[in-house]
Design a protein around this motif. Structure first.
Motif, PDB file in Angstrom:
ATOM      1  N   UNK A 228       0.843  -1.211   0.000  1.00  0.00           N
ATOM      2  CA  UNK A 228       0.000   0.000   0.000  1.00  0.00           C
ATOM      3  C   UNK A 228       0.874   1.255   0.000  1.00  0.00           C
ATOM      4  N   UNK A 229       1.859   1.287   0.894  1.00  0.00           N
ATOM      5  CA  UNK A 229       2.727   2.466   0.972  1.00  0.00           C
ATOM      6  C   UNK A 229       3.521   2.684  -0.319  1.00  0.00           C
ATOM      7  N   UNK A 230       3.886   1.596  -0.981  1.00  0.00           N
ATOM      8  CA  UNK A 230       4.755   1.699  -2.160  1.00  0.00           C
ATOM      9  C   UNK A 230       4.022   2.162  -3.408  1.00  0.00           C
ATOM     10  N   UNK A 231       2.736   1.809  -3.532  1.00  0.00           N
ATOM     11  CA  UNK A 231       2.021   2.046  -4.789  1.00  0.00           C
ATOM     12  C   UNK A 231       1.724   3.529  -5.000  1.00  0.00           C
ATOM     13  N   UNK A 232       2.013   4.004  -6.208  1.00  0.00           N
ATOM     14  CA  UNK A 232       1.753   5.400  -6.564  1.00  0.00           C
ATOM     15  C   UNK A 232       0.270   5.744  -6.407  1.00  0.00           C
ATOM     16  N   UNK A 233      -0.026   6.966  -6.042  1.00  0.00           N
ATOM     17  CA  UNK A 233      -1.416   7.433  -5.961  1.00  0.00           C
ATOM     18  C   UNK A 233      -2.096   7.191  -7.304  1.00  0.00           C
ATOM     19  N   UNK A 247      -6.199  -9.119   8.475  1.00  0.00           N
ATOM     20  CA  UNK A 247      -4.912  -8.451   8.344  1.00  0.00           C
ATOM     21  C   UNK A 247      -5.116  -6.964   8.632  1.00  0.00           C
ATOM     22  N   UNK A 248      -4.192  -6.377   9.396  1.00  0.00           N
ATOM     23  CA  UNK A 248      -4.257  -4.946   9.683  1.00  0.00           C
ATOM     24  C   UNK A 248      -3.471  -4.196   8.615  1.00  0.00           C
ATOM     25  N   UNK A 249      -4.149  -3.308   7.901  1.00  0.00           N
ATOM     26  CA  UNK A 249      -3.490  -2.568   6.820  1.00  0.00           C
ATOM     27  C   UNK A 249      -3.862  -1.085   6.870  1.00  0.00           C
ATOM     28  N   UNK A 250      -2.966  -0.214   6.346  1.00  0.00           N
ATOM     29  CA  UNK A 250      -3.254   1.231   6.318  1.00  0.00           C
ATOM     30  C   UNK A 250      -4.246   1.569   5.201  1.00  0.00           C
ATOM     31  N   UNK A 251      -5.483   1.161   5.412  1.00  0.00           N
ATOM     32  CA  UNK A 251      -6.491   1.274   4.351  1.00  0.00           C
ATOM     33  C   UNK A 251      -6.812   2.729   4.025  1.00  0.00           C
ATOM     34  N   UNK A 252      -6.714   3.610   5.028  1.00  0.00           N
ATOM     35  CA  UNK A 252      -7.012   5.030   4.793  1.00  0.00           C
ATOM     36  C   UNK A 252      -5.952   5.644   3.871  1.00  0.00           C
ATOM     37  N   UNK A 254      -4.451   4.094   1.514  1.00  0.00           N
ATOM     38  CA  UNK A 254      -4.831   3.673   0.158  1.00  0.00           C
ATOM     39  C   UNK A 254      -6.039   4.466  -0.340  1.00  0.00           C
ATOM     40  N   UNK A 255      -7.018   4.651   0.545  1.00  0.00           N
ATOM     41  CA  UNK A 255      -8.271   5.307   0.149  1.00  0.00           C
ATOM     42  C   UNK A 255      -8.047   6.750  -0.282  1.00  0.00           C
ATOM     43  N   UNK A 256      -7.300   7.501   0.519  1.00  0.00           N
ATOM     44  CA  UNK A 256      -7.153   8.932   0.204  1.00  0.00           C
ATOM     45  C   UNK A 256      -6.223   9.146  -0.989  1.00  0.00           C
ATOM     46  N   UNK A 257      -5.457   8.118  -1.357  1.00  0.00           N
ATOM     47  CA  UNK A 257      -4.584   8.249  -2.535  1.00  0.00           C
ATOM     48  C   UNK A 257      -5.168   7.533  -3.757  1.00  0.00           C
ATOM     49  N   UNK A 258      -6.403   7.055  -3.627  1.00  0.00           N
ATOM     50  CA  UNK A 258      -7.082   6.351  -4.718  1.00  0.00           C
ATOM     51  C   UNK A 258      -6.269   5.176  -5.250  1.00  0.00           C
ATOM     52  N   UNK A 259      -5.679   4.436  -4.334  1.00  0.00           N
ATOM     53  CA  UNK A 259      -4.996   3.201  -4.718  1.00  0.00           C
ATOM     54  C   UNK A 259      -6.046   2.096  -4.753  1.00  0.00           C
TER      55      UNK A 259
END
Length: 324
Positions: A228-233, A247-252, A254-259
């Motif tokens: 998630x952190x690596x993928x470009x917006x 699994x615990x993930x930084x979903x927000x 991803x969401x705010x960067x439209x990943x």
């Protein structure tokens, strides 16, 4: 249906998992089950309605066969059919045996220049084809493949074939990363004890930018986070590896960067594509096979896979065949 004399059967991580743990998620082994779903063989007999195959034909076997033409089949996504038969997924038996019966339309004739072993490797290769299609890999894509096991490697091969400009691969193992280089990875990063954010910034620094596409092949929580952190917006993360259910993930993030986060379930409509690529020599998957055992030494082959030695372990089911 057709009756096949089996030739080559690859061992998959899921086979080892069923053997060791007796379940994967909701699929629980309740009675003895034949393993094996990466396979090729020779047609021995064909059913009365079969016209495209004849005895003596060499075929690759697609292990997932829908039991009914439901809405998913009609939409061309038969892999999602809830009643699908799938080799070596309880309660369905696999094809790690001498003779095996399978639906004829899910057996694909191999051209003379495609080996039985390559035929068996079409199954893992199909995961790469399906994942890269779902990811939208195209001309010039910059791709991050997380994990350099067999599935990571086929994703490297397919991403390059589909036009990816650069592919970077991460793994814990130096020898697996060496294999990734062999099959076409442009950059490799050996992960030790970096945080997911640190892994992401290493990926960005070797690529010179963030990748538009990440293909996560481990299922490990930290790796999904790094993905998630690596993928470009505005990019896409495809989750291929399966780990724990929660699994615990930084979903927000991803969401705010439209990943876009996409899953895959096996594959569909990939065998003809794979056979065409292999027959035309556009891709080379032979380096994936590192170990070969006769069927009689299946236990040894499974132990080798369990220890994580080599890449793909292949079993030979036909005692009359002397070829590697």
């Amino acid at each position: 249906e057709v009756l096949l004399r089996m030739h080559s059967v690859g061992i998959c991580g899921s086979d080892v998992h069923y053997w060791q743990k007796g379940r994967i998620g909701d699929f629980v082994v309740k009675e003895p089950m034949v393993l094996g779903h990466e396979a090729s063989g020779t047609v021995v007999k064909v059913g009365s309605g079969v016209t495209h195959l004849k005895p003596g034909d060499r075929v690759a076997i697609e292990p997932g066969v829908p039991r009914e033409v439901d809405e998913f089949c009609k939409a061309g996504r038969y892999n999602l059919s809830p009643t699908i038969f799938f080799c070596a997924t309880p309660p369905d038996d696999g094809n790690l045996c001498r003779y095996y019966k399978h639906s004829a339309s899910y057996c694909y004739k191999l051209p003379d220049n495609v080996t039985f072993e390559e035929g068996a490797l079409i199954e893992p290769l199909s995961v790469g084809i399906h994942a890269c299609k779902r990811a939208g890999v195209t001309l010039g894509s910059k791709v991050f493949v997380s994990g350099s096991g067999p599935i990571g490697l086929v994703n490297v091969i397919v991403a390059k074939m589909m036009g990816a400009a650069v592919v970077v691969v991460t793994d814990l193992s130096a020898s697996r990363l060496q294999k990734a280089k062999e099959v076409g990875a442009d950059f490799t990063i050996q992960v030790k004890n970096e945080t997911p954010q640190e892994v992401a910034s290493k990926v960005e620094s070797v690529l010179g930018c963030m990748p538009e596409i990440t293909v996560e092949c481990t299922g490990a929580q930290a790796c999904i986070q790094a993905g998630i952190y690596a993928t470009r917006s505005g990019g896409t993360l495809v989750l291929v590896g399966l780990g724990p259910e929660m699994v615990t993930v930084p979903i927000v993030n991803a969401a705010v960067r439209e990943v876009d986060i996409r899953g895959i379930f096996r594959y569909c409509n990939t065998w003809p594509v794979a056979i065409a690529l292999l027959a035309s020599k556009r891709i080379n998957i032979k380096p994936l096979v590192t170990h070969r055992f006769p069927l009689e030494k299946a236990l040894e082959a499974f132990e080798t896979t369990k220890r994580g030695e080599g890449v793909k372990v292949m079993l030979k089911c036909d005692p009359t065949d002397q070829n590697p």
